[in-house]
Design an enzyme around this catalytic site. Structure first.
Site, PDB file in Angstrom:
ATOM      1  N   ASN A 154      39.897  46.004  34.738  1.00 31.12           N
ATOM      2  CA  ASN A 154      39.298  47.240  35.819  1.00 31.12           C
ATOM      3  C   ASN A 154      40.385  47.054  37.009  1.00 31.12           C
ATOM      4  O   ASN A 154      40.435  48.241  37.751  1.00 31.12           O
ATOM      5  CB  ASN A 154      38.088  46.725  36.271  1.00 31.12           C
ATOM      6  CG  ASN A 154      38.065  45.280  36.930  1.00 31.12           C
ATOM      7  OD1 ASN A 154      38.601  44.535  36.399  1.00 31.12           O
ATOM      8  ND2 ASN A 154      37.277  44.836  37.912  1.00 31.12           N
ATOM      9  N   LYS A 177      47.944  36.922  29.467  1.00 36.92           N
ATOM     10  CA  LYS A 177      47.223  37.778  28.256  1.00 36.92           C
ATOM     11  C   LYS A 177      46.372  38.809  29.010  1.00 36.92           C
ATOM     12  O   LYS A 177      45.524  38.540  29.673  1.00 36.92           O
ATOM     13  CB  LYS A 177      46.343  36.999  27.574  1.00 36.92           C
ATOM     14  CG  LYS A 177      45.657  37.894  26.456  1.00 36.92           C
ATOM     15  CD  LYS A 177      44.261  37.770  26.238  1.00 36.92           C
ATOM     16  CE  LYS A 177      43.382  38.618  25.260  1.00 36.92           C
ATOM     17  NZ  LYS A 177      43.076  39.976  26.025  1.00 36.92           N
ATOM     18  N   GLU A 251      36.738  33.906  37.599  1.00 34.57           N
ATOM     19  CA  GLU A 251      35.910  35.012  38.577  1.00 34.57           C
ATOM     20  C   GLU A 251      35.299  35.841  37.713  1.00 34.57           C
ATOM     21  O   GLU A 251      35.881  36.252  36.684  1.00 34.57           O
ATOM     22  CB  GLU A 251      37.032  35.872  39.353  1.00 34.57           C
ATOM     23  CG  GLU A 251      37.906  35.284  40.256  1.00 34.57           C
ATOM     24  CD  GLU A 251      36.999  34.783  41.537  1.00 34.57           C
ATOM     25  OE1 GLU A 251      35.881  35.335  41.544  1.00 34.57           O
ATOM     26  OE2 GLU A 251      37.491  34.080  42.225  1.00 34.57           O
ATOM     27  N   CYS A 285      34.103  43.966  40.012  1.00 34.15           N
ATOM     28  CA  CYS A 285      33.088  43.254  39.931  1.00 34.15           C
ATOM     29  C   CYS A 285      32.481  42.872  41.694  1.00 34.15           C
ATOM     30  O   CYS A 285      31.633  42.204  42.015  1.00 34.15           O
ATOM     31  CB  CYS A 285      33.870  41.670  39.894  1.00 34.15           C
ATOM     32  SG  CYS A 285      35.245  41.167  40.903  1.00 34.15           S
ATOM     33  N   GLU A 463      40.849  32.502  45.028  1.00 29.25           N
ATOM     34  CA  GLU A 463      42.129  33.166  44.837  1.00 29.25           C
ATOM     35  C   GLU A 463      42.788  33.947  46.120  1.00 29.25           C
ATOM     36  O   GLU A 463      41.904  34.137  47.089  1.00 29.25           O
ATOM     37  CB  GLU A 463      41.771  34.186  43.679  1.00 29.25           C
ATOM     38  CG  GLU A 463      41.480  33.974  42.610  1.00 29.25           C
ATOM     39  CD  GLU A 463      41.688  34.893  41.514  1.00 29.25           C
ATOM     40  OE1 GLU A 463      42.612  34.980  40.889  1.00 29.25           O
ATOM     41  OE2 GLU A 463      40.589  35.674  41.027  1.00 29.25           O
TER      42      GLU A 463
HETATM   43  C1  UN1 Z   1      38.164  44.819  45.378  1.00 29.35           C
HETATM   44  O1  UN1 Z   1      37.085  44.930  45.408  1.00 29.35           O
HETATM   45  O2  UN1 Z   1      39.090  45.514  45.938  1.00 29.35           O
HETATM   46  O3  UN1 Z   1      37.532  42.548  39.119  1.00 29.35           O
HETATM   47  C2  UN1 Z   1      38.762  43.925  44.376  1.00 29.35           C
HETATM   48  C3  UN1 Z   1      37.211  42.805  40.356  1.00 29.35           C
HETATM   49  C4  UN1 Z   1      37.578  41.837  41.281  1.00 29.35           C
HETATM   50  C5  UN1 Z   1      38.417  42.631  42.167  1.00 29.35           C
HETATM   51  C6  UN1 Z   1      37.819  43.280  43.217  1.00 29.35           C
HETATM   52  N1  UN1 Z   1      38.024  40.798  40.964  1.00 29.35           N
HETATM   53  O4  UN1 Z   1      36.529  43.765  40.471  1.00 29.35           O
END
Ligand code: UN1
Length: 483
Positions: A154, A177, A251, A285, A463
């Site tokens: 994403n 990966k 995450e 996310c 992170e």
């Molecule tokens: C964002 O909202 O700018 O996988 C970053 C994801 C998160 C990153 C979101 N680790 O959507």
């Protein structure tokens, strides 16, 4: 356009691009007739080779002047910023987010590299006086060794950048990966790092299915793994790392609440919810997937949000008027549509969207969905959908809103729209999420500050930004007597 010719992707092992039979197709979710790339089917053998090369290259990289590491990251950042239109176009074709979002993400990755170019030069150790006379204590932040990075589709360039940049800045080597949906964008990042002068072997890229990630997680010579993806796979990665005492950072998504109180600026709340729920096709996310709305403003909010959602232009990622691109892959689209059905079967009311739709091309399009009359116990409010599907929970009071917001196994990001300082402050303090937004979408974060969640969203140190030093270095405490 010549630029858009299909790419044949290769692994990067020991600084060499390794030819491998590339048969798996990457097709554009905006137009399934468009072949974006062919990717190789890596496995254990390629992981072995990449880890051996990384292991061999890492000590010299750690011992190099931090200025050298800083320069490489800075150059790579400059290259990404210079090529943001070209790489952003590839990203938009491969992943399906709009061209503006994709170019923005590429620029963000460039900024991440530049931030960590600075971090490479900063001093992270301390000098302390001992409790004993004539003894001095120093702490050093030293490289850990080789990191395995398993990255999602994403944010196919920003997430690889924010995992790789700190690993490299602090003197580690990396084997990455990328997700099977977006390997071409990851390869573009690898190319930039090579061109910026990264020594051979310090960064390896192995393209392939889940077995590549499994081999990385289980490899004895990988000292730590950073993973972004689902809770299920995250648990497997963690178990493999624990079994051999490797460090691990996960995450794993969210079910992020956005609370809208009666005293909110309604226009702003609607814009915040629209962005949080539907931009990037809801595939963040950090997306606002639970909208918790106080009863006084509920009906007006739902009506205004539905009007804006219905007006969103869903279409081809490269069309300039598109505001929401396609879903990134077919199984994700199925999952989104399933959840719309599940929510309705549970008693939710479909206010708008939630349907497969056609674009000017044969792509994976759906309309943004809003479901009202849902309750916190329903599956739609407990499980991550990862698509443009937002559910609305009606509440009577702020206290009820806070309780509903916290009623989740996830705790990544949360938000509140209110003009009350009292409620904003209280929410910042008592929302059980790693990131809290006031009058801002739950998604869309800065790159120089910590990123991560509570509960089932995250595991291990934060992170990004100044927090990244925790995961990508180990502390040595040195004592000396000079009496
Ligand atoms: C964002 O909202 O700018 O996988 C970053 C994801 C998160 C990153 C979101 N680790 O959507």
């Amino acid at each position: 356009m010549a630029d858009d010719a299909p790419l044949t992707l290769r692994h990067l092992i020991g600084g060499e691009w390794i030819d491998a039979p590339a048969e798996r197709e990457v097709r554009s979710p905006s137009d399934l007739s468009e072949l974006v790339a062919l990717q190789p089917d890596g496995g254990v053998e390629e992981v072995e080779a990449a880890v051996a090369a990384a292991r061999a290259a890492q000590p010299a990289w750690a011992d190099a002047s931090p200025e050298l590491r800083s320069d490489v990251l800075d150059r790579a950042g400059t290259l990404l910023l210079e090529r943001k239109d070209r790489i952003g176009r590839l990203l938009a074709r491969e992943e399906g987010k709009t061209l503006a979002e994709a170019v923005g993400e590429t620029a963000r990755a460039g900024r991440v590299l530049k931030y960590f170019a600075g971090e490479a030069l900063r001093r992270h150790g301390q000098n302390l006086e001992s409790v004993r006379p004539a003894v001095e204590v120093q702490t050093y932040r030293q490289a850990v060794g080789v990191f395995g990075l398993i990255t999602p589709w994403n944010f196919p360039i920003a997430i690889p950048a924010w995992k790789a940049a700190p690993a490299l800045a602090f003197g580690n080597a990396v084997v990455m990966k990328p997700a099977g949906t977006t390997p071409a964008t990851a390869a573009a990042l690898a190319e930039v790092l090579v061109e910026a002068g990264l020594p051979k072997g310090v960064f390896g890229l192995v393209i392939g299915p889940g077995r590549v990630g499994a081999a990385i997680a289980a490899h004895r010579d990988i000292d730590g793994v950073s993973f972004t993806g689902s809770q299920g796979v995250g648990a497997q990665v963690a178990a493999a790392c624990m079994a051999r005492q490797a460090r691990v950072q996960l995450e794993m998504g969210g079910k992020n609440p956005l609370v809208v109180l009666d005293d909110a600026d309604l226009d702003r709340a609607v814009s915040v919810a629209l962005d949080g729920a539907f931009f990037a096709t809801g595939q963040r996310c950090t997306a606002s997937s639970r909208l918790i709305v106080q009863e006084g403003v509920h009906d007006r909010f739902v009506e205004a949000l539905a009007e804006r959602a219905r007006a969103l232009k869903v279409g081809h990622a490269l069309d300039p008027e598109t505001q929401m691109g396609p879903v990134a892959n077919a199984s994700q689209l199925e999952q989104n549509l399933d959840y719309v059905r599940i929510a309705q079967a549970e008693g939710g009311r479909l206010v708008c969207g939630g349907e497969r739709t056609q674009g000017r091309t044969d792509g994976l399009y759906m309309t943004p969905a809003i479901l009202s009359e849902t309750t916190p116990d329903m599956r739609i409010n407990r499980e991550e959908v990862f698509g443009p599907v937002a559910s609305i929970i009606r509440v009577r009071t702020y206290e009820e809103a806070l309780e509903a917001a916290n009623a989740s196994v996830f705790g990544l990001s949360s938000g509140i729209c209110t003009t009350s300082l009292k409620h904003a402050r209280h929410f910042q303090r008592y929302s059980r999420a790693g990131m809290v937004m006031v009058n801002l979408p739950t998604a869309g974060v800065d790159y120089h500050v910590p990123f991560g969640g509570t509960k089932g969203s995250s595991y291990g140190p934060r992170e990004q930004g100044f927090a990244a030093v925790e995961f990508y270095t180990q502390t040595k405490t040195a004592y000396s007597f000079a009496g």
